[in-house]
Write an enzyme that holds these catalytic residues in place. Structure first.
Site, short mmCIF file in Angstrom:
data_model
loop_
_atom_site.label_atom_id
_atom_site.label_comp_id
_atom_site.label_asym_id
_atom_site.label_seq_id
_atom_site.Cartn_x
_atom_site.Cartn_y
_atom_site.Cartn_z
N HIS A 141 0.85 -1.19 0.00
CA HIS A 141 0.00 0.00 0.00
C HIS A 141 0.89 1.24 0.00
O HIS A 141 1.71 1.43 0.89
CB HIS A 141 -0.90 0.01 1.23
CG HIS A 141 -1.79 1.20 1.33
ND1 HIS A 141 -2.76 1.49 0.39
CD2 HIS A 141 -1.84 2.20 2.23
CE1 HIS A 141 -3.38 2.61 0.73
NE2 HIS A 141 -2.83 3.06 1.83
N GLY A 156 2.37 5.18 4.27
CA GLY A 156 1.72 5.85 5.39
C GLY A 156 0.29 5.40 5.52
O GLY A 156 -0.26 4.72 4.65
N ASP A 157 -0.35 5.79 6.62
CA ASP A 157 -1.74 5.40 6.86
C ASP A 157 -2.66 6.00 5.81
O ASP A 157 -2.34 7.04 5.20
CB ASP A 157 -2.19 5.84 8.25
CG ASP A 157 -1.44 5.10 9.36
OD1 ASP A 157 -0.96 3.98 9.09
OD2 ASP A 157 -1.34 5.65 10.47
N SER A 158 -3.80 5.37 5.61
CA SER A 158 -4.78 5.88 4.66
C SER A 158 -5.23 7.27 5.08
O SER A 158 -5.53 7.53 6.26
CB SER A 158 -5.99 4.93 4.62
OG SER A 158 -6.94 5.36 3.68
N VAL A 160 -3.36 10.02 4.91
CA VAL A 160 -2.27 10.87 5.39
C VAL A 160 -1.81 11.86 4.33
O VAL A 160 -1.11 12.84 4.64
CB VAL A 160 -1.09 9.99 5.89
CG1 VAL A 160 -0.28 9.45 4.71
CG2 VAL A 160 -0.19 10.76 6.85
N GLY A 161 -2.18 11.63 3.04
CA GLY A 161 -1.83 12.60 2.00
C GLY A 161 -0.84 12.08 0.97
O GLY A 161 -0.20 12.88 0.29
N LYS A 162 -0.75 10.78 0.81
CA LYS A 162 0.22 10.21 -0.14
C LYS A 162 -0.10 10.59 -1.58
O LYS A 162 0.78 11.03 -2.33
CB LYS A 162 0.24 8.68 0.00
CG LYS A 162 0.63 8.16 1.37
CD LYS A 162 0.72 6.66 1.42
CE LYS A 162 -0.62 5.99 1.19
NZ LYS A 162 -1.59 6.29 2.27
N SER A 163 -1.35 10.42 -1.99
CA SER A 163 -1.72 10.70 -3.37
C SER A 163 -1.64 12.19 -3.69
O SER A 163 -1.22 12.59 -4.77
CB SER A 163 -3.14 10.18 -3.66
OG SER A 163 -3.21 8.78 -3.50
N ASP A 180 -1.77 3.93 -4.77
CA ASP A 180 -2.59 3.12 -3.88
C ASP A 180 -2.04 1.71 -3.71
O ASP A 180 -1.81 1.25 -2.61
CB ASP A 180 -4.05 3.07 -4.35
CG ASP A 180 -4.94 2.37 -3.32
OD1 ASP A 180 -4.91 2.79 -2.15
OD2 ASP A 180 -5.63 1.41 -3.69
N GLU A 205 -5.88 8.62 -7.42
CA GLU A 205 -7.12 8.93 -6.71
C GLU A 205 -6.89 10.08 -5.74
O GLU A 205 -6.05 10.01 -4.85
CB GLU A 205 -7.62 7.70 -5.94
CG GLU A 205 -8.91 7.99 -5.18
CD GLU A 205 -9.33 6.85 -4.26
OE1 GLU A 205 -10.34 7.01 -3.56
OE2 GLU A 205 -8.63 5.82 -4.25
N ARG A 246 16.37 13.99 13.50
CA ARG A 246 16.58 15.38 13.10
C ARG A 246 17.88 15.56 12.32
O ARG A 246 18.01 16.50 11.54
CB ARG A 246 16.59 16.29 14.34
CG ARG A 246 15.28 16.27 15.09
CD ARG A 246 15.25 17.31 16.20
NE ARG A 246 15.35 18.66 15.68
CZ ARG A 246 15.36 19.74 16.44
NH1 ARG A 246 15.30 19.63 17.76
NH2 ARG A 246 15.46 20.94 15.90
#
Length: 313
Positions: A141, A156-158, A160-163, A180, A205, A246
């Site tokens: 994923h 990252g989690d669904s 979170v802003g990947k697409s 996706d 998407e 950091r």
């Protein structure tokens, strides 16, 4: 069931020419990426003949077959074609196909193909294709993007802003491979290859908008079929209780099959431009692979400063 690819796909992908047996191309299945050159078999030794492999005859095999007695050649070619599991025979350099091989192959429903390539180059091309098609695969994923020629898998989690981040990267001139769901396989001992499933190819998407066709909107230069995965960027929601690297001195790895891929965690927070951050992460990773490490430079400068202060005291 084991992975398989039919001979028709092999012909289309590698530019082979069909000499005979064209009607069997779609039904003949290839299960092994290993390729056989039946030189020893031409002498009559069939104790360990790997009939389930593609059989390639080059200059050496064809020259030897020409010098054989006709009856012996007929006998040997019949044995080469006796097992219906043989996917096909391939003749390199557009060399003439022995008539006895043609007859035996036709009687057993085995295609005979030809290539203009020298045998060594032909073997390399066939092996690359077969290993990519027959390798074990899994779905991850995430979003896979080509950034300055570097394959970066954004996870990252669904939600979170990947697409959305990938869309911003595409607008900045980078290329989308998959959104996706990323199909991955191990190319060799050090390389993981990623591509999009056919149904999702070139599609992205975006919540609130829906599905967009990246190639249609941004052009053919905005997409790529597949790429090696060199870096994983994991997006995490920022929180005061979470610790993030950091200085960049903490080396993280994510194991895919037998390969450990470098991974960095990037905190997601309102006001952060993730596209620019991931772009910079890719460039910094490339710099490290070329021998320049900004973290080590900072640590050296810091150590030198501490020494100077100690000497002054």
């Amino acid at each position: 069931m084991d992975n398989a690819v039919n001979v028709q796909s092999l012909v289309e992908a590698t530019g082979l020419k069909v000499f005979s047996g064209g009607k069997y191309l779609k039904t003949k299945q290839i299960y092994a990426s290993d390729i056989s050159r039946p030189g020893l078999e031409l002498t009559g030794y069939f104790d360990y003949y790997p009939a389930e492999r593609i059989q390639v005859l080059g200059m050496t095999e064809i020259s030897y077959a020409r010098k054989m007695d006709q009856d012996k050649r007929k006998e040997v070619m019949a044995k080469l074609c006796a097992d219906a599991a043989t996917p096909c025979f391939i003749i390199s350099r557009y060399l003439p196909v022995p008539a006895e091989l043609d007859v035996a192959a036709k009687s057993n429903g085995i295609p005979v193909l030809r290539s203009k390539l020298p045998t060594t180059r032909l073997l390399a091309k066939l092996t690359d294709f077969l290993e990519s098609q027959l390798a074990e695969r899994k779905s991850l994923h995430g979003v896979l993007v080509d950034i300055y020629g570097l394959g970066v898998l954004i996870t990252g989690d669904s939600g979170v802003g990947k697409s959305e981040t990938a869309l911003d990267l595409i607008k900045r001139g980078h290329r989308l491979i998959a959104d996706d769901r990323v199909e991955v396989y191990q190319k060799d001992e050090q390389t993981i290859r990623g591509e999009a499933p056919k149904i999702l190819r070139h599609l992205l998407e975006i919540r609130g908008i829906g599905i967009i066709d990246v190639m249609n909107l941004f052009g053919a230069g905005a997409v790529r079929a597949e790429t090696d995965i060199s870096l994983i960027v994991h997006l995490e929601d920022w929180g005061p209780d979470k610790q993030f690297d950091r200085l960049g001195s903490g080396e993280q790895k994510f194991k895919i099959f037998d390969v450990e891929v470098p991974q960095i965690a990037v905190p997601v927070k309102i006001g952060r431009n993730l596209a620019i951050i991931i772009e910079a992460a890719a460039m910094n990773f490339r710099a490290k692979t070329m021998g320049y490490d900004a973290t080590k430079l900072f640590e050296n400068n810091l150590n030198n400063l501490i020494k100077e202060n100690s000497n002054e005291q």
